[in-house]
Design a protein around this motif. Structure first.
Motif, PDB file in Angstrom:
ATOM      1  N   ILE A  98       0.812  -1.209   0.000  1.00 14.05           N
ATOM      2  CA  ILE A  98       0.000   0.000   0.000  1.00 14.05           C
ATOM      3  C   ILE A  98       0.850   1.265   0.000  1.00 14.05           C
ATOM      4  CG2 ILE A  98      -2.023  -1.114   1.041  1.00 14.05           C
ATOM      5  CD1 ILE A  98      -1.153   0.173   3.732  1.00 14.05           C
ATOM      6  N   ALA A  99       2.126   1.141   0.421  1.00 12.95           N
ATOM      7  CA  ALA A  99       3.023   2.302   0.472  1.00 12.95           C
ATOM      8  C   ALA A  99       4.436   1.807   0.767  1.00 12.95           C
ATOM      9  CB  ALA A  99       2.568   3.286   1.548  1.00 12.95           C
ATOM     10  N   PHE A 100       5.341   2.744   0.938  1.00 11.48           N
ATOM     11  CA  PHE A 100       6.719   2.444   1.312  1.00 11.48           C
ATOM     12  C   PHE A 100       7.122   3.319   2.491  1.00 11.48           C
ATOM     13  CE2 PHE A 100       6.394   1.162  -3.077  1.00 11.48           C
ATOM     14  CZ  PHE A 100       7.022  -0.079  -3.059  1.00 11.48           C
ATOM     15  N   ILE A 101       7.979   2.777   3.361  1.00  8.87           N
ATOM     16  CA  ILE A 101       8.482   3.549   4.489  1.00  8.87           C
ATOM     17  C   ILE A 101       9.176   4.793   3.966  1.00  8.87           C
ATOM     18  CG2 ILE A 101      10.228   3.589   6.323  1.00  8.87           C
ATOM     19  CD1 ILE A 101       9.520   0.716   6.947  1.00  8.87           C
ATOM     20  N   GLY A 102       8.875   5.917   4.599  1.00  4.80           N
ATOM     21  CA  GLY A 102       9.472   7.174   4.175  1.00  4.80           C
ATOM     22  C   GLY A 102       9.782   8.072   5.352  1.00  4.80           C
ATOM     23  N   ASN A 103      10.022   9.326   5.030  1.00  6.66           N
ATOM     24  CA  ASN A 103      10.376  10.320   6.034  1.00  6.66           C
ATOM     25  C   ASN A 103       9.584  11.596   5.784  1.00  6.66           C
ATOM     26  OD1 ASN A 103      11.776  11.311   8.258  1.00  6.66           O
ATOM     27  ND2 ASN A 103      13.482  12.064   7.033  1.00  6.66           N
ATOM     28  N   SER A 104       8.385  11.467   5.195  1.00  4.16           N
ATOM     29  CA  SER A 104       7.600  12.669   4.939  1.00  4.16           C
ATOM     30  C   SER A 104       7.229  13.310   6.275  1.00  4.16           C
ATOM     31  CB  SER A 104       6.365  12.346   4.092  1.00  4.16           C
ATOM     32  OG  SER A 104       5.454  11.519   4.776  1.00  4.16           O
ATOM     33  N   GLY A 105       7.195  14.618   6.279  1.00  2.00           N
ATOM     34  CA  GLY A 105       6.959  15.367   7.504  1.00  2.00           C
ATOM     35  C   GLY A 105       8.231  15.904   8.123  1.00  2.00           C
ATOM     36  N   MET A 120       7.932   2.277  13.896  1.00  2.00           N
ATOM     37  CA  MET A 120       8.760   1.124  13.552  1.00  2.00           C
ATOM     38  C   MET A 120       9.458   1.384  12.234  1.00  2.00           C
ATOM     39  SD  MET A 120       5.730  -1.518  12.395  1.00  2.00           S
ATOM     40  CE  MET A 120       4.605  -1.098  13.706  1.00  2.00           C
ATOM     41  N   THR A 121      10.526   0.661  12.026  1.00  2.00           N
ATOM     42  CA  THR A 121      11.247   0.747  10.766  1.00  2.00           C
ATOM     43  C   THR A 121      11.919  -0.585  10.486  1.00  2.00           C
ATOM     44  OG1 THR A 121      12.784   2.074   9.452  1.00  2.00           O
ATOM     45  CG2 THR A 121      13.403   1.633  11.757  1.00  2.00           C
ATOM     46  N   SER A 122      12.294  -0.779   9.279  1.00  2.00           N
ATOM     47  CA  SER A 122      13.138  -1.913   8.902  1.00  2.00           C
ATOM     48  C   SER A 122      14.037  -1.497   7.752  1.00  2.00           C
ATOM     49  CB  SER A 122      12.295  -3.145   8.540  1.00  2.00           C
ATOM     50  OG  SER A 122      11.475  -2.882   7.430  1.00  2.00           O
ATOM     51  N   GLY A 123      14.040  -0.189   7.479  1.00  2.00           N
ATOM     52  CA  GLY A 123      14.878   0.339   6.411  1.00  2.00           C
ATOM     53  C   GLY A 123      14.089   1.238   5.484  1.00  2.00           C
ATOM     54  N   SER A 124      14.710   2.276   4.988  1.00  2.00           N
ATOM     55  CA  SER A 124      14.043   3.205   4.094  1.00  2.00           C
ATOM     56  C   SER A 124      13.644   2.504   2.800  1.00  2.00           C
ATOM     57  CB  SER A 124      14.974   4.371   3.777  1.00  2.00           C
ATOM     58  OG  SER A 124      14.338   5.276   2.926  1.00  2.00           O
ATOM     59  N   GLY A 125      12.451   2.779   2.344  1.00  2.00           N
ATOM     60  CA  GLY A 125      11.980   2.214   1.099  1.00  2.00           C
ATOM     61  C   GLY A 125      11.327   0.858   1.228  1.00  2.00           C
ATOM     62  N   ASP A 126      11.290   0.292   2.438  1.00  2.00           N
ATOM     63  CA  ASP A 126      10.667  -1.016   2.616  1.00  2.00           C
ATOM     64  C   ASP A 126       9.160  -0.930   2.412  1.00  2.00           C
ATOM     65  OD1 ASP A 126      13.114  -2.119   3.106  1.00  2.00           O
ATOM     66  OD2 ASP A 126      12.809  -2.373   5.253  1.00  2.00           O
ATOM     67  N   ALA A 127       8.604  -1.983   1.846  1.00  2.00           N
ATOM     68  CA  ALA A 127       7.177  -2.026   1.540  1.00  2.00           C
ATOM     69  C   ALA A 127       6.334  -2.144   2.801  1.00  2.00           C
ATOM     70  CB  ALA A 127       6.887  -3.200   0.608  1.00  2.00           C
ATOM     71  N   ILE A 128       5.200  -1.465   2.790  1.00  2.00           N
ATOM     72  CA  ILE A 128       4.195  -1.539   3.842  1.00  2.00           C
ATOM     73  C   ILE A 128       2.988  -2.250   3.247  1.00  2.00           C
ATOM     74  CG2 ILE A 128       2.676  -0.223   5.361  1.00  2.00           C
ATOM     75  CD1 ILE A 128       4.713   2.118   5.066  1.00  2.00           C
ATOM     76  N   LYS A 129       2.472  -3.249   3.978  1.00  2.00           N
ATOM     77  CA  LYS A 129       1.286  -3.956   3.486  1.00  2.00           C
ATOM     78  C   LYS A 129       0.122  -3.735   4.438  1.00  2.00           C
ATOM     79  CE  LYS A 129       3.105  -8.136   5.529  1.00  2.00           C
ATOM     80  NZ  LYS A 129       3.861  -9.331   5.292  1.00  2.00           N
ATOM     81  N   ALA A 130      -1.076  -3.860   3.907  1.00  2.00           N
ATOM     82  CA  ALA A 130      -2.279  -3.708   4.719  1.00  2.00           C
ATOM     83  C   ALA A 130      -2.358  -4.836   5.734  1.00  2.00           C
ATOM     84  CB  ALA A 130      -3.519  -3.723   3.831  1.00  2.00           C
ATOM     85  N   MET A 131      -2.785  -4.508   6.948  1.00  2.00           N
ATOM     86  CA  MET A 131      -2.905  -5.517   8.004  1.00  2.00           C
ATOM     87  C   MET A 131      -4.180  -6.336   7.837  1.00  2.00           C
ATOM     88  SD  MET A 131      -1.468  -3.347  11.261  1.00  2.00           S
ATOM     89  CE  MET A 131      -3.058  -2.675  11.559  1.00  2.00           C
ATOM     90  N   VAL A 132      -5.201  -5.744   7.220  1.00  2.00           N
ATOM     91  CA  VAL A 132      -6.485  -6.405   6.986  1.00  2.00           C
ATOM     92  C   VAL A 132      -7.212  -5.620   5.892  1.00  2.00           C
ATOM     93  CG1 VAL A 132      -7.749  -5.135   8.775  1.00  2.00           C
ATOM     94  CG2 VAL A 132      -8.461  -7.464   8.207  1.00  2.00           C
ATOM     95  N   ASP A 133      -8.139  -6.258   5.210  1.00  2.00           N
ATOM     96  CA  ASP A 133      -8.858  -5.630   4.103  1.00  2.00           C
ATOM     97  C   ASP A 133      -9.670  -4.415   4.544  1.00  2.00           C
ATOM     98  OD1 ASP A 133      -7.904  -7.547   2.376  1.00  2.00           O
ATOM     99  OD2 ASP A 133      -9.724  -8.768   2.425  1.00  2.00           O
ATOM    100  N   GLY A 134      -9.938  -3.548   3.585  1.00  2.00           N
ATOM    101  CA  GLY A 134     -10.769  -2.376   3.820  1.00  2.00           C
ATOM    102  C   GLY A 134     -10.669  -1.423   2.646  1.00  2.00           C
ATOM    103  N   THR A 135     -11.251  -0.250   2.805  1.00  2.00           N
ATOM    104  CA  THR A 135     -11.210   0.783   1.783  1.00  2.00           C
ATOM    105  C   THR A 135      -9.989   1.655   2.008  1.00  2.00           C
ATOM    106  OG1 THR A 135     -13.622   0.774   1.681  1.00  2.00           O
ATOM    107  CG2 THR A 135     -12.496   2.669   0.718  1.00  2.00           C
ATOM    108  N   LEU A 136      -9.165   1.788   0.974  1.00  2.00           N
ATOM    109  CA  LEU A 136      -7.885   2.487   1.058  1.00  2.00           C
ATOM    110  C   LEU A 136      -8.038   3.958   0.671  1.00  2.00           C
ATOM    111  CD1 LEU A 136      -4.711   2.014   1.294  1.00  2.00           C
ATOM    112  CD2 LEU A 136      -4.767   1.873  -1.199  1.00  2.00           C
TER     113      LEU A 136
END
Length: 137
Positions: A1-8, A90-106
């Motif tokens: 759904i997104a990637f880890i970033g540093n926006s803000g 949490m982090t695991s490295g810049s640019g790592d993929a983020i996935k939805a934890m459960v279904d829903g409207t994005l």
């Protein structure tokens, strides 16, 4: 759904990470009660570790926890203007993929945080629960 970033950054983020927030009926609740038990790397000193008691999948692989929910060390030092930290960082490295934890409207969006744009993805799970993924690329 997104990637880890540093926006803000610089006012609302000090480095690439995911701020995972769960709201139930519009109020922030501790995500640890929703995430399934698993081994994580703790990097949230001087705060202590905590338990994960839910059954949802984790949004990132190999999580390193950098801050918990509530009146953490950073919250107590005034980093959030005296308010509690509203999620788990949490982090695991810049640019790592983020996935939805459960279904829903994005939903995707950007809000202003100080003078910087901060990106988010939110998922409405249609049961009064919305998961928020902040600081994404």
């Amino acid at each position: 759904i997104a990637f880890i970033g540093n926006s803000g950054a610089p006012g609302c983020s000090t480095g690439p990470h995911l701020h995972l927030e769960i709201q139930r009926d519009g109020a922030s609740v501790n995500p640890a009660g929703y995430l399934s038990a698993r081994d994580v790397v703790w990097d949230n000193a001087p705060d202590s570790s905590f338990s994960f008691t839910g059954d949802l999948v984790w949004p990132i692989e190999s999580p390193r926890i950098t801050q918990g929910f509530g009146m953490t060390h950073w919250a107590q030092t005034g980093f959030y203007s005296g308010r509690p930290h509203t999620g788990i960082d949490m982090t695991s490295g810049s640019g790592d993929a983020i996935k939805a934890m459960v279904d829903g409207t994005l939903y995707r969006g950007t809000v202003s945080c100080g003078s910087s744009p901060m990106n988010f993805v939110a998922i409405d799970h249609s049961n009064g629960v919305v998961s928020w993924y902040w600081h994404v690329q």
